[in-house]
Write a protein that holds these residues in place. Sequence first.
Motif, PDB file in Angstrom:
ATOM      1  N   LEU A   8       0.960  -3.523   7.702  1.00 19.80           N
ATOM      2  CA  LEU A   8       1.310  -4.248   6.487  1.00 19.80           C
ATOM      3  C   LEU A   8       0.371  -3.860   5.353  1.00 19.80           C
ATOM      4  CD1 LEU A   8       2.904  -6.374   4.948  1.00 19.80           C
ATOM      5  CD2 LEU A   8       1.338  -8.120   5.869  1.00 19.80           C
ATOM      6  N   THR A  29       1.532  -2.116   1.882  1.00 21.14           N
ATOM      7  CA  THR A  29       1.236  -2.721   0.584  1.00 21.14           C
ATOM      8  C   THR A  29       0.530  -1.726  -0.329  1.00 21.14           C
ATOM      9  OG1 THR A  29       1.050  -4.899   1.609  1.00 21.14           O
ATOM     10  CG2 THR A  29       0.042  -4.624  -0.562  1.00 21.14           C
ATOM     11  N   ARG A  30      -0.456  -1.012   0.221  1.00 24.55           N
ATOM     12  CA  ARG A  30      -1.164   0.005  -0.559  1.00 24.55           C
ATOM     13  C   ARG A  30      -0.206   1.112  -0.998  1.00 24.55           C
ATOM     14  NH1 ARG A  30      -4.536   4.002   1.437  1.00 24.55           N
ATOM     15  NH2 ARG A  30      -2.648   4.651   2.512  1.00 24.55           N
TER      16      ARG A  30
END
Length: 373
Positions: free
Chosen positions: A357, A361-362
């Motif tokens: 996750l 997200t990055r």
Amino acid sequence: MTPPTVLISGAGVAGPTLAYFLARHGFRPTIVERAGGLRSSGNPVDVRGPALPVAEELGILPQLRAAATHATSMLVIDAKGRPAGRMPMPTSKSAAGNQEVELPRGDLAAILQAVARDDAELLWDDTVTSVSQDSGGVDVTFERAAPRRFDLVVGADGLHSAVRRIVFGPERDFVRHMGVWVATMPLDGPAEYPHDVLMHNTPGRLVSIHPSTGRPMAAFIFRGPMVDGFDHRDTAQHKRIVAQAYAGAGWRVPELLEQLQSTPDLYFDSVSQVRLPSWSHGRVALLGDAASCVSLFGDGSSLAMAGAHTLAAALAASRSDHTSAFMAYETAHRTHTDAKQRAVGLATAMLIPKTRLGIATRNAAARVLLAHA
């Protein structure tokens, strides 16, 4: 009056910078370096922030720019080798308008050694083995050279500083493992993306390929606890640790691990911070990573140059009072190093997310930047 003598342990970045400025202030510097000569080009580092005005004063910005890498962005790569996002490389400028420079660390050290060479005695392939100080000076013994007496001694000999160990105490008292390891090695052949640093993540692991100045560099950066019996000089141990950490990884990792086993030029170490209550003890002071290693993500080379300039100026302002000079240097330079040490957690989270996750997200943020590039 006889010029004050200063022994500087370490001919990397901090040591030659300090020697140059001490000589300009009327001191007589001697540099001792464990290595037998100039090292290979090594990892790319940045000259930015407080180091830029130092480079301007040294007059080396043209040489730095000539040796600069060509990377302008970081390109996130998925498991199938496809670009998944791009992030621009950060940039800054000095008050004079000069922009930061990224170049191989060995090239930076060579440029600094060249400007210091005419004013400093250089003892290659040697190291400090004992230090004994009194109110008038410091007696130093070496592994190879004859014993000498100096007015002052500065340990600029890195994370595993011999001067720090001899004068301040064992490494375990001051060096803190940050839960991350790093290995780097040069690769054969040209870079596939000559202006992009390629980044491929799995949870807790990063593999990157930097185009450098033509011969690309691979880096393995991964999370992990301190290894029992770790020896920073045991290359065979280092290769085993990296191979175990990246077993089963995709993209180009299997190919890179094969090259890792045969490379003669591997750097491997714990990503660590150095924290001491004081950077000086009597007539001995510490500089650069030996005093305040800020880890892989903390602009160590730039801070080393800035710290060397600050120390030289403090000694010049208090020539007859080294205690006051060391205190002034430490007070001023800690404002830079403490801030960088506090920021290491954020940099680690961005480069090496712990979870899928976190990686997603990055990468989503990187895709937004890629779409607007």
